[in-house]
Scaffold this motif. Structure first.
Motif, PDB file in Angstrom:
ATOM      1  N   ALA A  73       0.823  -1.212   0.000  1.00 63.08           N
ATOM      2  CA  ALA A  73       0.000   0.000   0.000  1.00 63.08           C
ATOM      3  C   ALA A  73       0.857   1.261   0.000  1.00 63.08           C
ATOM      4  CB  ALA A  73      -0.934  -0.009   1.205  1.00 63.08           C
ATOM      5  N   SER A  74       2.043   1.205   0.605  1.00 64.94           N
ATOM      6  CA  SER A  74       2.906   2.393   0.641  1.00 64.94           C
ATOM      7  C   SER A  74       3.404   2.766  -0.756  1.00 64.94           C
ATOM      8  CB  SER A  74       4.098   2.151   1.572  1.00 64.94           C
ATOM      9  OG  SER A  74       5.001   1.203   1.024  1.00 64.94           O
ATOM     10  N   LEU A  75       3.406   1.811  -1.672  1.00 61.79           N
ATOM     11  CA  LEU A  75       3.859   2.086  -3.039  1.00 61.79           C
ATOM     12  C   LEU A  75       2.884   2.982  -3.798  1.00 61.79           C
ATOM     13  CD1 LEU A  75       5.121  -1.479  -4.070  1.00 61.79           C
ATOM     14  CD2 LEU A  75       6.507   0.480  -3.381  1.00 61.79           C
ATOM     15  N   LEU A  76       1.667   3.160  -3.257  1.00 64.49           N
ATOM     16  CA  LEU A  76       0.678   4.012  -3.914  1.00 64.49           C
ATOM     17  C   LEU A  76       1.124   5.471  -3.982  1.00 64.49           C
ATOM     18  CD1 LEU A  76      -2.630   2.572  -2.427  1.00 64.49           C
ATOM     19  CD2 LEU A  76      -1.952   2.541  -4.840  1.00 64.49           C
ATOM     20  N   LYS A  77       2.112   5.835  -3.170  1.00 57.88           N
ATOM     21  CA  LYS A  77       2.615   7.207  -3.211  1.00 57.88           C
ATOM     22  C   LYS A  77       3.339   7.488  -4.520  1.00 57.88           C
ATOM     23  CE  LYS A  77       4.614   6.371   0.712  1.00 57.88           C
ATOM     24  NZ  LYS A  77       5.473   6.449   1.928  1.00 57.88           N
ATOM     25  N   LYS A  78       3.823   6.423  -5.186  1.00 55.46           N
ATOM     26  CA  LYS A  78       4.610   6.612  -6.399  1.00 55.46           C
ATOM     27  C   LYS A  78       4.053   5.885  -7.609  1.00 55.46           C
ATOM     28  CE  LYS A  78       8.948   7.168  -3.834  1.00 55.46           C
ATOM     29  NZ  LYS A  78      10.342   6.646  -3.634  1.00 55.46           N
ATOM     30  N   ARG A  79       3.192   4.893  -7.387  1.00 52.77           N
ATOM     31  CA  ARG A  79       2.695   4.080  -8.496  1.00 52.77           C
ATOM     32  C   ARG A  79       1.185   3.917  -8.417  1.00 52.77           C
ATOM     33  NH1 ARG A  79       7.086   0.932 -10.620  1.00 52.77           N
ATOM     34  NH2 ARG A  79       8.947   0.963  -9.277  1.00 52.77           N
ATOM     35  N   SER A  80       0.580   3.580  -9.537  1.00 53.49           N
ATOM     36  CA  SER A  80      -0.836   3.249  -9.553  1.00 53.49           C
ATOM     37  C   SER A  80      -1.024   1.805  -9.105  1.00 53.49           C
ATOM     38  CB  SER A  80      -1.402   3.418 -10.970  1.00 53.49           C
ATOM     39  OG  SER A  80      -0.855   2.438 -11.845  1.00 53.49           O
ATOM     40  N   VAL A  81      -2.277   1.437  -8.833  1.00 51.93           N
ATOM     41  CA  VAL A  81      -2.569   0.062  -8.419  1.00 51.93           C
ATOM     42  C   VAL A  81      -2.141  -0.918  -9.501  1.00 51.93           C
ATOM     43  CG1 VAL A  81      -4.436  -1.552  -7.924  1.00 51.93           C
ATOM     44  CG2 VAL A  81      -4.448   0.705  -6.861  1.00 51.93           C
ATOM     45  N   ALA A  82      -2.439  -0.599 -10.755  1.00 52.84           N
ATOM     46  CA  ALA A  82      -2.071  -1.492 -11.860  1.00 52.84           C
ATOM     47  C   ALA A  82      -0.557  -1.642 -11.973  1.00 52.84           C
ATOM     48  CB  ALA A  82      -2.650  -0.969 -13.174  1.00 52.84           C
ATOM     49  N   GLU A  83       0.172  -0.556 -11.775  1.00 55.77           N
ATOM     50  CA  GLU A  83       1.639  -0.620 -11.837  1.00 55.77           C
ATOM     51  C   GLU A  83       2.192  -1.471 -10.695  1.00 55.77           C
ATOM     52  OE1 GLU A  83       2.912   3.622 -13.877  1.00 55.77           O
ATOM     53  OE2 GLU A  83       2.439   3.564 -11.732  1.00 55.77           O
ATOM     54  N   ILE A  84       1.618  -1.313  -9.514  1.00 56.03           N
ATOM     55  CA  ILE A  84       2.062  -2.118  -8.367  1.00 56.03           C
ATOM     56  C   ILE A  84       1.837  -3.601  -8.642  1.00 56.03           C
ATOM     57  CG2 ILE A  84       1.635  -2.653  -5.935  1.00 56.03           C
ATOM     58  CD1 ILE A  84       0.909   0.306  -5.568  1.00 56.03           C
ATOM     59  N   ARG A  85       0.664  -3.920  -9.154  1.00 50.61           N
ATOM     60  CA  ARG A  85       0.366  -5.321  -9.461  1.00 50.61           C
ATOM     61  C   ARG A  85       1.351  -5.870 -10.491  1.00 50.61           C
ATOM     62  NH1 ARG A  85      -4.928  -5.008 -10.935  1.00 50.61           N
ATOM     63  NH2 ARG A  85      -4.331  -4.593 -13.087  1.00 50.61           N
ATOM     64  N   ARG A  86       1.657  -5.084 -11.507  1.00 46.02           N
ATOM     65  CA  ARG A  86       2.572  -5.534 -12.556  1.00 46.02           C
ATOM     66  C   ARG A  86       3.989  -5.708 -12.013  1.00 46.02           C
ATOM     67  NH1 ARG A  86       1.338  -1.989 -15.786  1.00 46.02           N
ATOM     68  NH2 ARG A  86       3.001  -0.457 -15.436  1.00 46.02           N
ATOM     69  N   VAL A  87       4.459  -4.738 -11.232  1.00 44.75           N
ATOM     70  CA  VAL A  87       5.820  -4.817 -10.689  1.00 44.75           C
ATOM     71  C   VAL A  87       5.948  -5.983  -9.717  1.00 44.75           C
ATOM     72  CG1 VAL A  87       7.478  -3.648  -9.186  1.00 44.75           C
ATOM     73  CG2 VAL A  87       6.339  -2.377 -11.012  1.00 44.75           C
ATOM     74  N   ARG A  88       4.978  -6.137  -8.823  1.00 44.12           N
ATOM     75  CA  ARG A  88       5.048  -7.212  -7.842  1.00 44.12           C
ATOM     76  C   ARG A  88       4.920  -8.583  -8.511  1.00 44.12           C
ATOM     77  NH1 ARG A  88       7.214  -7.095  -3.505  1.00 44.12           N
ATOM     78  NH2 ARG A  88       5.648  -7.622  -1.958  1.00 44.12           N
ATOM     79  N   THR A  89       4.152  -8.653  -9.584  1.00 44.54           N
ATOM     80  CA  THR A  89       4.061  -9.913 -10.331  1.00 44.54           C
ATOM     81  C   THR A  89       5.416 -10.274 -10.922  1.00 44.54           C
ATOM     82  OG1 THR A  89       1.720  -9.575 -10.869  1.00 44.54           O
ATOM     83  CG2 THR A  89       2.959 -11.074 -12.284  1.00 44.54           C
TER      84      THR A  89
END
Length: 384
Positions: A73-89
């Motif tokens: 959730a802290s990554l939302l400061k720099k990325r969108s939800v879709a970007e977080i999902r893609r990066v973490r995947t």
């Protein structure tokens, strides 16, 4: 004091991740000498060794998923939800696949549970790949990816329909509510779901674990920026420490004094509630004291945190192989416990450092190739 570092890295969470993954080496090594059978099992067992699992297993994975929710959730400061999902995947998928295909098989091959000990390793691996893939300790990566996907779907809905949910949750986790509500929830799951489903670590049937770990992940994602929650955790640190110590003592006393098969159903239910009490109070204690003792950058923690996923992937197979060779030499007794831990830690460090060096060498090459391809694909400029 525990603080919410909104504009900088949470060094306390880095330290807790290293601590949790580090205790896994000790925990899994202890299984070699515990009462329950494992991949490699020593005939020289000890009840005291089982106390390692009793004192660490209830809270460790729950805390890791809680931290994962916080970090995601802290990554939302720099990325969108879709970007977080893609990066973490991307971060989770390759280690998971490599782990299942290359790291898990040696554990099975050298164990008494190998269904075809007459096969060569290549023949065994081929059979394993075709018909018997197993997650083993890679389950954590698979579960984490699933929870990140669930979060990526749920978060936009929550923010749209219940924008004050995080603040409401934090408001309820004050005073006695910091303890009573989560302990009641965990106790309900332990009493109602665990007797039926247990902890299977099979992603399609592990309903109890999903209920606990996904809840922890989602709670972490909601509470990451709730300053009132972190102030409450810090303010109640001595109460949580005392509660954790007393509940662990009660669990240990039950374990040592009364064999599991002699416990009544009522006593088993009480033990499950005590376990849930220890689980949550230990999590609160670790969050509080990490916030006070590890709130500043630390070079060792920073370095270990960058390699901790490699440690996690490698450690269990190293433990099993080390225990196997000790057994082959007739040395697998209680005195080999510490040597196996040290061997595992050393090999994990070695593999992590080699992996880091290879990655640092290949990354500029890959980026250069990608940059060259982009330049080649640019359309030629029109002549003036």
């Amino acid at each position: 004091m525990t603080t919410v570092q909104t504009d900088e890295r949470r060094h306390d969470l880095d330290a807790l991740r290293v601590f949790c993954f580090g205790t896994l080496i000790i925990y899994h090594s202890s299984l070699v000498y515990g009462a329950k059978s494992w991949w490699i099992h020593s005939s020289d067992t000890s009840t005291l060794i089982d106390l390692i699992a009793l004192g660490s297993h209830p809270w460790r994975m729950s805390l890791l998923f809680f931290i994962s929710g916080l970090v995601t959730a802290s990554l939302l400061k720099k990325r969108s939800v879709a970007e977080i999902r893609r990066v973490r995947t991307t971060q989770l998928l390759l280690p998971f696949v490599l782990g299942v295909l290359l790291v898990v098989p040696p554990q099975i091959y050298v164990s008494p549970y190998n269904p075809r000990p007459d096969l060569s390793y290549w023949e065994f691996w081929t059979s394993y790949f075709i018909s018997n893939l197993r997650l083993e300790h890679m389950w954590f990566l698979a579960y984490l990816w699933v929870y990140i996907f669930v979060w990526s779907v749920a978060h936009p809905v929550i923010m749209r329909r219940w924008p004050g949910l995080s603040a409401t949750l934090a408001a309820h986790l004050r005073g006695k509510g910091l303890f009573l509500a989560p302990i009641a929830f965990l106790s309900f799951l332990r009493v109602s779901l665990y007797p039926t489903f247990h902890e299977t670590l099979v992603i399609t049937t592990d309903f109890y674990s999903h209920a606990v770990y996904c809840s922890m992940f989602m709670a972490g994602s909601l509470l990451v920026n709730e300053r009132s929650f972190w102030r409450e955790v810090d303010g109640q640190r001595w109460i949580s420490l005392c509660t954790a110590a007393m509940s662990l003592s009660a669990l240990a006393a039950l374990f040592v004094l009364i064999p599991r098969e002699e416990m009544s159903e009522a006593l088993i239910g009480v033990a499950r509630i005590i376990r849930s009490t220890f689980q949550w109070s230990a999590i609160l204690t670790l969050l509080a004291f990490a916030g006070r003792l590890a709130s500043c950058p630390n070079r060792i923690i920073k370095h270990l945190n960058g390699s901790i996923m490699t440690y996690y992937i490698v450690h269990q197979t190293v433990i099993v192989l080390a225990a196997y060779h000790f057994a082959q030499a007739g040395l697998l007794d209680i005195y080999s416990f510490i040597p196996i831990i040290l061997i595992t830690a050393f090999i994990c460090v070695l593999v992590a450092e080699v992996t880091s060096l290879v990655a640092s060498y290949l990354t500029p090459i890959v980026r250069g190739i990608a940059r060259g391809e982009r330049e080649v694909q640019k359309p030629p400029s029109e002549a003036v």
